[in-house]
Write an enzyme that holds these catalytic residues in place. Structure first.
Site, short mmCIF file in Angstrom:
data_model
loop_
_atom_site.label_atom_id
_atom_site.label_comp_id
_atom_site.label_asym_id
_atom_site.label_seq_id
_atom_site.Cartn_x
_atom_site.Cartn_y
_atom_site.Cartn_z
N THR A 189 45.98 89.54 -57.36
CA THR A 189 45.78 88.03 -56.86
C THR A 189 47.44 87.49 -57.00
O THR A 189 48.31 87.87 -57.42
CB THR A 189 45.15 87.37 -57.99
OG1 THR A 189 45.72 87.50 -59.27
CG2 THR A 189 43.71 87.94 -58.20
N GLU A 335 39.19 89.04 -54.96
CA GLU A 335 38.31 89.62 -55.71
C GLU A 335 36.98 90.03 -55.08
O GLU A 335 36.13 90.81 -55.67
CB GLU A 335 37.87 88.53 -56.94
CG GLU A 335 38.88 88.49 -58.01
CD GLU A 335 39.97 87.44 -57.74
OE1 GLU A 335 40.56 86.87 -58.65
OE2 GLU A 335 40.01 86.87 -56.60
N LYS A 440 38.64 63.88 -61.00
CA LYS A 440 37.54 63.21 -61.95
C LYS A 440 38.07 62.07 -62.10
O LYS A 440 38.81 61.54 -63.04
CB LYS A 440 37.38 64.08 -63.17
CG LYS A 440 37.08 65.66 -62.93
CD LYS A 440 37.30 66.47 -64.25
CE LYS A 440 37.07 68.09 -63.96
NZ LYS A 440 38.14 68.45 -63.16
N TRP A 445 33.35 62.68 -59.24
CA TRP A 445 33.94 63.83 -58.36
C TRP A 445 34.70 63.15 -57.43
O TRP A 445 33.60 62.55 -56.43
CB TRP A 445 33.56 64.93 -58.57
CG TRP A 445 33.30 65.78 -59.78
CD1 TRP A 445 33.57 65.54 -61.01
CD2 TRP A 445 32.73 67.31 -59.82
NE1 TRP A 445 33.37 66.49 -61.89
CE2 TRP A 445 32.71 67.42 -61.23
CE3 TRP A 445 32.15 68.11 -59.04
CZ2 TRP A 445 32.20 68.66 -61.84
CZ3 TRP A 445 31.71 69.11 -59.43
CH2 TRP A 445 31.54 69.63 -60.88
#
Length: 550
Positions: A189, A335, A440, A445
């Site tokens: 990653t 992944e 937030k 949101w």
């Protein structure tokens, strides 16, 4: 009852042998400073066998890791297929990581051999002193004697020439029968937080992933296609295209280090490219180049896959309307091998309904399961409205990291992706943000991605990145950083008015900064942590306009 079926292992060497015979005359084309360099699949396969013999002579007799520090070219593809086929494990080193991260991944993977392009040999030599497991360096192309000496490190390593090493070997090699669950290749990653994490792909996972990639609901690759592989082979398992090209007989065009818009446009025109894969920043640059050079002919290009981050809808529409190129979203991560979704709309859709599906990340691939998890751990319905963190599982989804604990990433057999989104009943995924990037504000949101896409629809805006910054009253509020088109001008008030017609007024940012360029990660994504740090350090010239609507 047990089946009567044979249990032939699913190995990458099968793709290699099949592609070399069924599609012997299909080509692998590497772009160079002098134009295209061509080889057939049969010639590439013969070099893969020479490579296997050469690596055996250097002591690669088991599952030793063979690293690559390379651009997209024929030699890198030979390593991609040849190294796993012989039973070793390919480790593609991300050349855009910080030096400390490169050193970490080489040592963590315990690379025994590294193959490096000659144009990258000098910078690579500077990190080798910190990589004691590397015993052999193979250089693809000529380098000055001083660079060769630096790579050797006073005798700590042997240095070889790629072509000379292969030419000394026979083009015959019997691929071993391996366990299909053995490691075939590995990527790390990008390590935006903490050390990079290693993902080890098996022969089985890569094999199944390749079959899915070739389906009509994915890339729909076939013999006769000419695929410009702009996505780096070192990024997220090359999006699987290194294997899929050989398996389907498609011609692969590999741009080497020539990744700017002008040479890419030339490749498309001269080589009659039909498909291409790249991150949004590449497509954005190519669009601007084509608009500035109307003499460019990209009429053979019919479809393009964009991944790595969300593609602005305005960019998709521009390619469709101006050049008849269909840009499809694909979504995944290191992944997930990485294919998880592709946004191929169901047949029969028209107008806004068609574009709504195109703007989504796409339908889940067969064999990939996904669920949405709410903030309290509850599983949310696939109703196209409920928003939660996306978790996935499937035969090409990693179940752990290589020699690293990360329990926060796994949830009872599911991979926590860190993406926030929603799913329709027919399994089309829309991502609204990264969990770490969602803003937030006052208990609600705000999607930073939605604000960015709407801003980049403004004709004066080239790029825009939105992050949450602290606010005394609301907890967080959005900060919009904007890169203008060359020669364009626009005020923050005009941008606020533009946004207010497209999102809820309370979501419109009151903090704005005009910047020269949005910082990018090693894989071309907007690096929002850099923007947050620049804001916290007072390095941005921030203009505050208006107040959020309550």
């Amino acid at each position: 009852m047990r089946s009567t079926m044979q249990t032939t292992p699913l190995l990458l060497s099968r793709f290699l042998d099949y592609g070399a015979t069924a599609y012997a005359d299909s080509e692998v084309i590497t772009w160079t400073a002098d134009g295209p360099r061509r080889s057939t699949n049969a010639e590439v396969a013969a070099d893969c066998k020479r490579l296997a013999n050469a690596l055996r002579s250097l002591g690669v007799t088991g599952d030793q890791r063979v690293g690559t520090f390379m651009w997209n070219n024929e030699e890198h593809l030979e390593l991609y297929i040849g190294v796993p086929s012989m039973g070793a494990v390919l480790h593609t080193i991300n050349i855009r990581l910080f030096p400390q991260q490169m050193i970490f991944t080489i040592n963590h993977a315990e690379d025994y051999v590294v193959v490096v392009d000659n144009t990258l040999a000098e910078p690579f030599s500077k990190i080798l002193a910190h990589a004691p497991t590397v015993k052999h360096v193979i250089v693809n192309g000529p380098v000055p004697e001083e660079v060769k000496a630096a790579l050797a490190g006073d005798g700590a390593r042997e240095v070889h020439d790629y072509r000379a090493l292969l030419d000394a070997q026979p083009a015959e090699f019997e691929w071993p029968v391996l366990d299909e669950n053995d490691g075939a290749s590995m990527c790390y990653t990008s390590g935006t937080t903490g050390d990079p994490k290693g993902v080890v792909y098996s022969h089985r996972s890569n094999y199944l992933h390749t079959l899915q990639l070739a389906m009509p609901t994915a890339l729909s690759l076939k013999q006769g296609d000419v695929v410009l592989t702009i996505v780096p082979l070192f990024h997220a398992n090359s999006w699987g295209v290194a294997y899929a090209g050989f398996a389907t007989g498609a011609t692969l065009v590999l741009p080497d280090r020539f990744l700017q818009a002008a040479p890419l446009a030339t490749m498309i025109e001269q080589l009659k490219v039909t498909n291409a894969l790249a991150v949004p920043t590449i497509w954005n640059d190519l669009l601007h180049h084509l608009e500035a050079h109307p003499e460019s002919d990209i009429s053979t290009l019919k479809s393009a896959i964009v991944g790595g981050s969300a593609c602005p809808p305005a960019l998709m529409k521009a390619f469709q309307e101006k050049f008849d190129v269909t840009v499809y979203h694909g979504w995944g991560m290191t992944e997930t091998s990485p294919l998880a979704t592709v946004a191929v709309p169901p047949p029969g859709l028209e107008g806004q309904e068609y574009w709504d599906r195109r703007f989504m990340q796409g339908r889940l691939s067969m064999s990939v399961d996904a669920r949405l998890v709410g903030p309290d751990g509850e599983t949310l319905p696939n109703d196209g409205e409920s928003v939660g963190e996306v978790e996935v599982r499937g035969p090409w989804i990693t179940a752990s990291y290589y020699n690293a604990d990360a329990p926060e990433k796994f949830d009872d057999g599911w991979l926590r992706t860190g993406d926030v989104g929603k799913l329709t009943p027919d399994l089309f995924l829309t991502l609204t943000d990264r969990a770490k990037d969602v803003i937030k504000s006052g208990g609600e949101w705000i999607s930073s991605v939605d604000l960015e896409n709407q801003l980049m629809a403004h004709p004066a805006v080239r790029e825009a990145s939105v992050v949450g910054v602290p606010d005394e009253k609301w907890g967080e509020r959005p900060l919009a950083t904007v890169v203008l088109e060359e020669g364009s001008s626009v005020t923050t008030e005009e941008l606020r008015d533009f946004l207010a017609e497209r999102v809820a007024r309370w979501q419109v940012p009151e903090r704005w900064a005009f910047i020269a360029e949005v910082p990018k990660t090693s894989v071309g994504k907007f690096d929002k942590k850099v923007i947050r740090a620049r804001y916290a350090d007072g390095d941005l010239e921030v203009v505050e306009v208006g107040k959020p609507a309550s």
